[in-house]
Design a protein around this motif. Structure first.
Motif, short mmCIF file in Angstrom:
data_model
loop_
_atom_site.label_atom_id
_atom_site.label_comp_id
_atom_site.label_asym_id
_atom_site.label_seq_id
_atom_site.Cartn_x
_atom_site.Cartn_y
_atom_site.Cartn_z
N VAL A 166 0.87 -1.19 0.00
CA VAL A 166 0.00 0.00 0.00
C VAL A 166 0.90 1.23 0.00
N ASP B 254 1.65 4.92 1.52
CA ASP B 254 1.41 5.93 2.54
C ASP B 254 2.05 7.23 2.06
N ALA C 123 6.19 2.69 0.69
CA ALA C 123 5.41 1.46 0.73
C ALA C 123 6.26 0.31 1.24
N GLN D 49 -6.06 -6.64 -1.95
CA GLN D 49 -5.19 -5.47 -1.94
C GLN D 49 -5.98 -4.22 -1.56
N GLN D 50 -7.17 -4.07 -2.10
CA GLN D 50 -7.98 -2.90 -1.79
C GLN D 50 -8.49 -2.97 -0.35
N ALA E 1 -5.71 -1.97 2.03
CA ALA E 1 -5.38 -0.55 2.00
C ALA E 1 -6.41 0.32 2.72
N HIS F 225 -5.07 4.20 3.57
CA HIS F 225 -3.89 4.20 2.72
C HIS F 225 -4.36 4.23 1.26
N PRO G 250 -4.18 2.30 -2.31
CA PRO G 250 -3.72 1.04 -2.91
C PRO G 250 -2.50 1.29 -3.79
#
Length: 413
Positions: A135, A137, A290, A320-321, A324, A330, A332
């Motif tokens: 993810v 940031d 990340a 993944q989504q 995040a 966060h 993706p």
């Protein structure tokens, strides 16, 4: 905080959960061990255990690792008892050059261009990908609309305007700007350099701040400190938005992870900005980072470990989504997923995604802990003590050049 990359993820992930181990029960094949650092967001640990349990080609054992995770993994990679797949603030160049991590180029290749390129770049060495971003940031500047309006101040679009605004916004009860309790030494890193059109290390692998513009920019950060426009000694540091929410500061540098708390407390009485540009050659800047998923070169199950890493961080876009946006806040790592995420479609969240896409920069792979130490020590002397920016930065340039030469010699071997 990670250097820019790790720190960015770590700032929103400070301790909360205890340690325990979860086992994925879906697979009948070989066992794969997977390590994560300890996230603070509730539900994250259960989520990664759920992902592991959904994998059907192998049994995946998840280890949640509290404490000094980077030190733990660095030591474990030198043994046969370490993880097969692991989360890493990097990988570091020494880990790549030392043959401690596996090449994941083939695993990421089908969607390589869909990853946020600024966070992918530090995971590439000699054209090969050594970690899959999980993810993104990012950090940005929060400002209180009502306080700026009362002071007759516009949201700053340049560093000069930021210095001026911080001074005008400072009162007996409220400081103009919060960059952290150390005056910004720890958090700013290369961001002011990028705002001046420079960098820590340039695209040719050379020092990117051997330029008078760097000294000019840091002299302005020093001015903020000298003018007493900076909040210092806040109850919590910059990664926590408490000082901003409580009205101790009119502007605060923090991260995307702080956005839900700020929105809940202040409603629409805030805005967000990138770090403002400085000079004619500058442009706005935001640091991004990340954690990456990597595979240990000492794994006895390299093939299976690579397959699992690809499944989770390349193929399972739903996981993944979820990772995040369901347990923290966060972006993706995949551009296509960020565009589809409903939580990121409007307001300050949409602005943050735009900043990260247009102005995002990550700490380069060649920037190591020795570089970071001498650089931050120099910034501390410039900002807090009023040391001469030109002479301080010239000393840093010499030391970073020596480190770059060491890295080149190691590569040649």
């Amino acid at each position: 905080m990670l250097a820019a990359g790790g720190g960015l993820a770590a700032a929103g992930a400070l301790a909360a959960c205890g340690s325990n181990t979860g086992r994925g029960g879906g697979g009948s094949g070989p066992a794969i061990s997977q390590w994560y650092h300890q996230y603070g967001e509730p539900g994250t640990q259960q989520a990664v255990q759920r992902y592991a349990a959904a994998y059907k080609k192998a049994e995946v054992t998840v280890q949640w690792r509290p404490g000094d995770y980077d030190r733990q993994t660095a030591a474990a990679l030198l043994t046969d008892s370490g993880p097969d797949v692991f989360e890493v603030n990097g990988p570091l160049l020494d880990q790549i050059q030392g043959g401690q991590v596996e090449d994941l180029t083939a695993e990421i290749e089908p969607v390589k261009d869909d990853f946020h390129q600024a966070v992918l770049a530090p995971k590439i060495w000699q054209g090969k990908v050594w970690g899959i971003p999980q993810v993104v940031d990012m950090q940005m500047l929060f400002y209180r609309k009502s306080l700026l309006r009362e002071a007759g101040v516009e949201p700053p679009q340049s560093l000069d305007e930021l210095v001026d605004a911080a001074g005008k916004l400072s009162t007996k009860k409220t400081k103009g700007l919060f960059l952290g309790n150390d005056g910004g030494v720890g958090v700013l890193s290369g961001t002011p350099l990028h705002a001046a059109g420079l960098s820590l290390i340039d695209d040719e692998g050379k020092v990117g701040f051997d330029d008078p513009a760097a000294a000019r920019t840091f002299a302005k950060i020093r001015q903020l400190y000298a003018d007493k426009s900076l909040l210092l000694g806040a109850p919590t540091d910059w990664s926590d938005p408490a000082a901003f929410i409580q009205g101790l500061t009119a502007m605060q540098w923090s991260g995307l992870w702080a956005l839900p708390a700020v929105k809940k407390a202040l409603g629409d009485d805030f805005g967000v900005l990138p770090f403002p540009k400085d000079g004619a050659g500058g442009k706005p800047a935001v640091p991004v980072g990340a954690y990456g998923s990597a595979v240990s070169a000492r794994s006895r199950r390299k093939k299976e470990a690579k397959a699992f890493a690809k499944w989770l961080w390349v193929e399972r876009s739903d996981f993944q989504q979820d990772f995040a946006l369901s347990y923290g806040f966060h972006i993706p790592a995949r551009i296509s997923l960020a565009k589809k995420a409903g939580q990121l479609q409007k307001g300050a969240a949409a602005e943050a995604v735009r900043f990260a896409t247009e102005y995002g920069h990550a700490e380069p792979l060649l920037w190591n802990s020795a570089d970071r130490t001498v650089y931050q020590d120099a910034l501390s002397r410039i900002i807090k003590d009023g040391a001469n920016p030109e002479s301080e930065l010239k000393s840093v340039v010499r030391k970073v050049n020596a480190e770059l030469q060491r890295a080149k010699k190691k590569t040649a071997k």
